[in-house]
Design a protein around this motif. Structure first.
Motif, PDB file in Angstrom:
ATOM      1  N   ARG A  51       4.880  26.334 -12.524  1.00 29.97           N
ATOM      2  CA  ARG A  51       3.553  26.487 -11.906  1.00 29.97           C
ATOM      3  C   ARG A  51       3.615  27.220 -10.576  1.00 29.97           C
ATOM      4  O   ARG A  51       2.578  27.544 -10.011  1.00 29.97           O
ATOM      5  CB  ARG A  51       2.909  25.113 -11.745  1.00 29.97           C
ATOM      6  CG  ARG A  51       2.662  24.433 -13.110  1.00 29.97           C
ATOM      7  CD  ARG A  51       2.262  23.000 -12.967  1.00 29.97           C
ATOM      8  NE  ARG A  51       3.428  22.222 -12.535  1.00 29.97           N
ATOM      9  CZ  ARG A  51       3.530  20.912 -12.627  1.00 29.97           C
ATOM     10  NH1 ARG A  51       2.533  20.212 -13.109  1.00 29.97           N
ATOM     11  NH2 ARG A  51       4.609  20.292 -12.228  1.00 29.97           N
ATOM     12  N   ALA A  56       4.851  31.773 -12.507  1.00 34.57           N
ATOM     13  CA  ALA A  56       3.575  31.981 -13.213  1.00 34.57           C
ATOM     14  C   ALA A  56       3.311  33.471 -13.425  1.00 34.57           C
ATOM     15  O   ALA A  56       2.812  33.876 -14.489  1.00 34.57           O
ATOM     16  CB  ALA A  56       2.428  31.335 -12.444  1.00 34.57           C
ATOM     17  N   TRP A  79      -0.072  29.362 -19.225  1.00 34.30           N
ATOM     18  CA  TRP A  79      -0.752  29.959 -18.081  1.00 34.30           C
ATOM     19  C   TRP A  79      -2.181  30.387 -18.411  1.00 34.30           C
ATOM     20  O   TRP A  79      -3.037  30.357 -17.550  1.00 34.30           O
ATOM     21  CB  TRP A  79       0.059  31.135 -17.553  1.00 34.30           C
ATOM     22  CG  TRP A  79       1.392  30.662 -17.062  1.00 34.30           C
ATOM     23  CD1 TRP A  79       1.660  30.109 -15.843  1.00 34.30           C
ATOM     24  CD2 TRP A  79       2.604  30.641 -17.778  1.00 34.30           C
ATOM     25  NE1 TRP A  79       2.977  29.748 -15.759  1.00 34.30           N
ATOM     26  CE2 TRP A  79       3.593  30.064 -16.940  1.00 34.30           C
ATOM     27  CE3 TRP A  79       2.980  31.044 -19.057  1.00 34.30           C
ATOM     28  CZ2 TRP A  79       4.912  29.899 -17.333  1.00 34.30           C
ATOM     29  CZ3 TRP A  79       4.293  30.882 -19.447  1.00 34.30           C
ATOM     30  CH2 TRP A  79       5.239  30.312 -18.586  1.00 34.30           C
TER      31      TRP A  79
END
Length: 174
Positions: A51, A56, A79
């Motif tokens: 994250r 990401a 995502w």
């Protein structure tokens, strides 16, 4: 020598018999719940939490590259879907899933091309492929290598046996 040109035409279509339980169960899941197993699953394993902005960004880039590849249908990832089912418990792994178009052979070739283009390492992320299309692609590659090895061994052995039996090079070649 003429047979080696056919290696690109090898196919594993029909690997599962059509009345098998796996095929019936897959059809039932699709009908009842709208679920179908993705053809290609990419496990993105990071050195840190997936994250984080850096990881990401890599995950979104992988997903984007998969989406833009010809022969790829619907694509989903942790995502884009923000689905906790696509995230590991330790938050160091997440999935990108893709449905591929075409028959089994075409899906296997698309998976092979896509995985080769993605590479194994992308910064802090390791990309590990799986899924039916990838399994088929790997099986096809293994079969191709085994067939080539078998031909390279059996053709000269057969020629020697024929030479011994006929005691003439011309007769053995015929």
């Amino acid at each position: 020598l003429f047979g080696t040109g056919g290696l690109d035409r090898l196919s594993i279509t029909g690997a599962a018999p059509s009345p098998s339980a796996a095929i019936r169960d897959g059809a039932t899941l699709g009908e009842r719940y709208g679920f179908s197993a993705p053809d290609l699953v990419l496990l993105l394993r990071a050195t840190s939490d997936v994250r984080t902005p850096e990881v990401a960004a890599v995950g979104r880039a992988v997903e984007g590259q998969v989406r833009r590849t010809p022969g790829v249908g619907p694509v989903s990832s942790y995502w884009s879907a923000n689905d906790p089912a696509l995230l590991s418990r330790d938050a160091r792994s997440a999935l990108v899933t893709a449905d591929l178009t075409g028959d089994e052979s075409r899906r296997a070739k698309t998976a092979q091309r896509l995985v080769a283009a993605l590479g194994e390492h992308r910064g802090p992320v390791t990309v590990m492929p799986t899924g039916t299309a990838w399994t088929h692609a790997e099986s096809l590659e293994d079969n191709r290598a085994d067939l080539l090895r078998a031909e390279l061994i059996s053709a000269p052995a057969c020629a020697l046996i024929l030479l011994f039996v006929f005691r003439s090079l011309v007769a053995a070649l015929l």
